[in-house]
Motif scaffolding. Structure first.
Motif, PDB file in Angstrom:
ATOM      1  N   LEU A 127     -77.868  13.495  79.575  1.00  0.00           N
ATOM      2  CA  LEU A 127     -77.411  12.036  79.961  1.00  0.00           C
ATOM      3  C   LEU A 127     -77.266  10.943  78.842  1.00  0.00           C
ATOM      4  N   ALA A 128     -78.412  10.982  77.987  1.00  0.00           N
ATOM      5  CA  ALA A 128     -78.594  10.067  76.769  1.00  0.00           C
ATOM      6  C   ALA A 128     -77.298  10.430  76.038  1.00  0.00           C
ATOM      7  N   ASP A 129     -76.994  11.692  75.601  1.00  0.00           N
ATOM      8  CA  ASP A 129     -76.052  12.149  74.878  1.00  0.00           C
ATOM      9  C   ASP A 129     -74.339  11.409  75.215  1.00  0.00           C
ATOM     10  N   GLU A 130     -74.328  11.831  76.677  1.00  0.00           N
ATOM     11  CA  GLU A 130     -72.849  11.136  77.068  1.00  0.00           C
ATOM     12  C   GLU A 130     -72.951   9.717  77.346  1.00  0.00           C
ATOM     13  N   LYS A 131     -74.105   9.114  77.677  1.00  0.00           N
ATOM     14  CA  LYS A 131     -74.112   7.762  77.721  1.00  0.00           C
ATOM     15  C   LYS A 131     -74.018   6.816  76.270  1.00  0.00           C
ATOM     16  N   LEU A 132     -74.758   7.546  75.171  1.00  0.00           N
ATOM     17  CA  LEU A 132     -74.550   6.932  74.061  1.00  0.00           C
ATOM     18  C   LEU A 132     -73.176   6.941  73.426  1.00  0.00           C
ATOM     19  N   ALA A 133     -72.414   8.170  73.481  1.00  0.00           N
ATOM     20  CA  ALA A 133     -71.070   8.254  73.169  1.00  0.00           C
ATOM     21  C   ALA A 133     -70.333   7.174  73.644  1.00  0.00           C
ATOM     22  N   LEU A 134     -70.068   7.128  75.087  1.00  0.00           N
ATOM     23  CA  LEU A 134     -69.441   6.092  75.821  1.00  0.00           C
ATOM     24  C   LEU A 134     -69.969   4.618  75.107  1.00  0.00           C
ATOM     25  N   LEU A 135     -70.860   4.326  75.254  1.00  0.00           N
ATOM     26  CA  LEU A 135     -71.425   3.016  74.727  1.00  0.00           C
ATOM     27  C   LEU A 135     -70.897   2.645  73.235  1.00  0.00           C
ATOM     28  N   LEU A 136     -71.056   3.714  72.366  1.00  0.00           N
ATOM     29  CA  LEU A 136     -70.507   3.311  71.025  1.00  0.00           C
ATOM     30  C   LEU A 136     -69.023   2.933  71.339  1.00  0.00           C
ATOM     31  N   GLU A 137     -68.249   3.627  71.864  1.00  0.00           N
ATOM     32  CA  GLU A 137     -66.770   3.323  72.069  1.00  0.00           C
ATOM     33  C   GLU A 137     -66.447   2.062  72.573  1.00  0.00           C
ATOM     34  N   LEU A 138     -67.111   1.894  73.742  1.00  0.00           N
ATOM     35  CA  LEU A 138     -67.055   0.658  74.416  1.00  0.00           C
ATOM     36  C   LEU A 138     -67.207  -0.611  73.358  1.00  0.00           C
ATOM     37  N   LEU A 139     -68.475  -0.601  72.562  1.00  0.00           N
ATOM     38  CA  LEU A 139     -68.694  -2.005  71.876  1.00  0.00           C
ATOM     39  C   LEU A 139     -67.511  -2.051  70.766  1.00  0.00           C
ATOM     40  N   LYS A 140     -66.784  -1.104  70.606  1.00  0.00           N
ATOM     41  CA  LYS A 140     -65.751  -1.379  69.559  1.00  0.00           C
ATOM     42  C   LYS A 140     -64.570  -2.543  70.008  1.00  0.00           C
ATOM     43  N   GLY A 141     -64.786  -2.635  71.253  1.00  0.00           N
ATOM     44  CA  GLY A 141     -63.744  -3.736  72.029  1.00  0.00           C
ATOM     45  C   GLY A 141     -62.442  -3.319  72.308  1.00  0.00           C
ATOM     46  N   GLU A 142     -62.249  -1.960  72.201  1.00  0.00           N
ATOM     47  CA  GLU A 142     -60.854  -1.425  72.425  1.00  0.00           C
ATOM     48  C   GLU A 142     -60.662  -0.913  73.848  1.00  0.00           C
ATOM     49  N   PRO A 143     -59.929  -0.384  74.589  1.00  0.00           N
ATOM     50  CA  PRO A 143     -59.656   0.170  75.776  1.00  0.00           C
ATOM     51  C   PRO A 143     -60.089   1.640  75.565  1.00  0.00           C
ATOM     52  N   VAL A 144     -60.977   1.976  76.746  1.00  0.00           N
ATOM     53  CA  VAL A 144     -61.389   3.375  76.435  1.00  0.00           C
ATOM     54  C   VAL A 144     -60.885   4.212  77.764  1.00  0.00           C
ATOM     55  N   ARG A 145     -60.557   5.242  77.588  1.00  0.00           N
ATOM     56  CA  ARG A 145     -60.142   6.216  78.680  1.00  0.00           C
ATOM     57  C   ARG A 145     -61.350   7.173  79.141  1.00  0.00           C
ATOM     58  N   HIS A 146     -61.859   7.159  80.269  1.00  0.00           N
ATOM     59  CA  HIS A 146     -63.201   7.887  80.195  1.00  0.00           C
ATOM     60  C   HIS A 146     -63.235   8.564  81.957  1.00  0.00           C
TER      61      HIS A 146
END
Length: 326
Positions: A127-146
């Motif tokens: 869970l930590a791996d999955e959530k951290l990966a998504l969090l880091l992408e989201l914080l860039k401010g660009e749209p993310v497909r997930h």
């Protein structure tokens, strides 16, 4: 130099939580012009003594009351958080604080907290791996497909790419989690093996090793400064012991964490010269002159603010003397 750590423990028979939270905000506002370099907040849930469960909210209040003070949330157990909502809150807090809030993410270690959130503790690493990966992408401010969703976190962080993020832990898995993304690593144990592994794995992933912090088992993690050490132990001892016993109980026999004391009485806590120390002003001054910052936990164990303030003021006096201000 000194840090202020707040966990906001408020035992039911002690001081009202409203008084402790008000004091924490006032202490940060007062201390940032007197040598404080950071306020550190931790996170736990469903505890008997009302440990802080919402560090981002308290950090927002602290950021609003200060202008320069760094605020560190360590450690935030990321398996308990929804990464989309967390990214939104981090973005707003980054704006409010103008980039002064940083994070160390861990995985948590209390079974009770996993039950609290209905999360399978056996999956905490994944869970930590999955959530951290998504969090880091989201914080860039660009749209993310997930997973078939289009997610975009707005507003953007004030800090380009998002706030400073580190990983906290004491295992090879935590090292891997930090190295994969080139994040800093805060270790719970003084382990040369983990230090070497972190540096090696960063290079494998093509990252320059980031900030690391490894504990010094000979150094205190909670300091108070007193005119009379004996009197101070009589006054502070029960609060420090409460903090020590509770922190140790969270760890279920894990003796590898530098901040944990296994003392069972105030006398043992004092005699071990472990994480909890009470210094005279002269001793604190010498400590700071040695190039170290005083780690203060001014409201330790729910210490009443009217008792806490004089100890904080003496610590500030010691720092001023060490820096030649007085």
């Amino acid at each position: 130099m000194f840090t202020l750590r707040f966990d906001m423990r408020a035992p039911e028979k002690g001081v009202e939580a409203t008084d402790l939270y008000a004091a924490a905000l006032e202490m940060c506002a007062w201390a940032e012009n007197r040598g404080a370099i950071a306020a550190v907040l931790s996170e736990h849930h469903g505890t008997d003594d009302n440990h802080l469960p919402s560090p981002l909210i308290l950090a927002s209040a602290m950021a609003a009351r200060t202008e320069r003070l760094a605020i560190i949330l360590a450690a935030v157990p990321i398996p308990f958080w929804d990464p989309v909502r967390l990214a939104e809150e981090m973005a707003v807090l980054d704006i409010i604080s103008n980039g002064r809030v940083s994070y160390a993410f861990g995985i948590g270690h209390r079974v009770e907290e996993y039950e609290h959130f209905g999360v399978d503790m056996r999956r905490r690493g994944r869970l930590a791996d999955e959530k951290l990966a998504l969090l880091l992408e989201l914080l860039k401010g660009e749209p993310v497909r997930h997973k078939g969703r289009r997610i975009r976190v707005t507003p953007r962080c004030a800090t380009e790419g998002g706030p400073l993020i580190m990983v906290a832990g004491g295992s090879a898995a935590a090292v891997e989690r930090a190295a994969k993304y080139g994040l800093g690593f805060i270790s719970q144990t003084d382990s040369p093996a983990l230090r070497e592994l972190y540096q090696a794995r960063c290079r494998v992933y093509g990252h320059v090793p980031g900030f690391t912090q490894f504990p010094d088992s000979t150094a205190p993690t909670t300091v108070f400064v007193a005119d009379d050490v004996d009197d101070a132990w009589n006054e502070l001892g029960p609060y420090l012991l409460h903090d020590a016993l509770t922190a140790a109980a969270y760890r279920h026999g894990d003796d590898g964490v530098a901040s944990i004391s296994r003392a069972q009485t105030v006398q043992e806590l004092r005699a071990t010269q472990g994480p909890y120390r009470i210094y005279t002003v002269d001793e604190a001054t010498a400590y700071v002159r040695g190039g170290r910052s005083l780690p203060l936990l001014p409201l330790c164990g729910g210490l009443p603010p009217e008792l806490a303030w004089p100890y904080l003021e003496r610590a500030v006096s010691a720092v001023a003397r060490a820096q030649g201000s007085t």
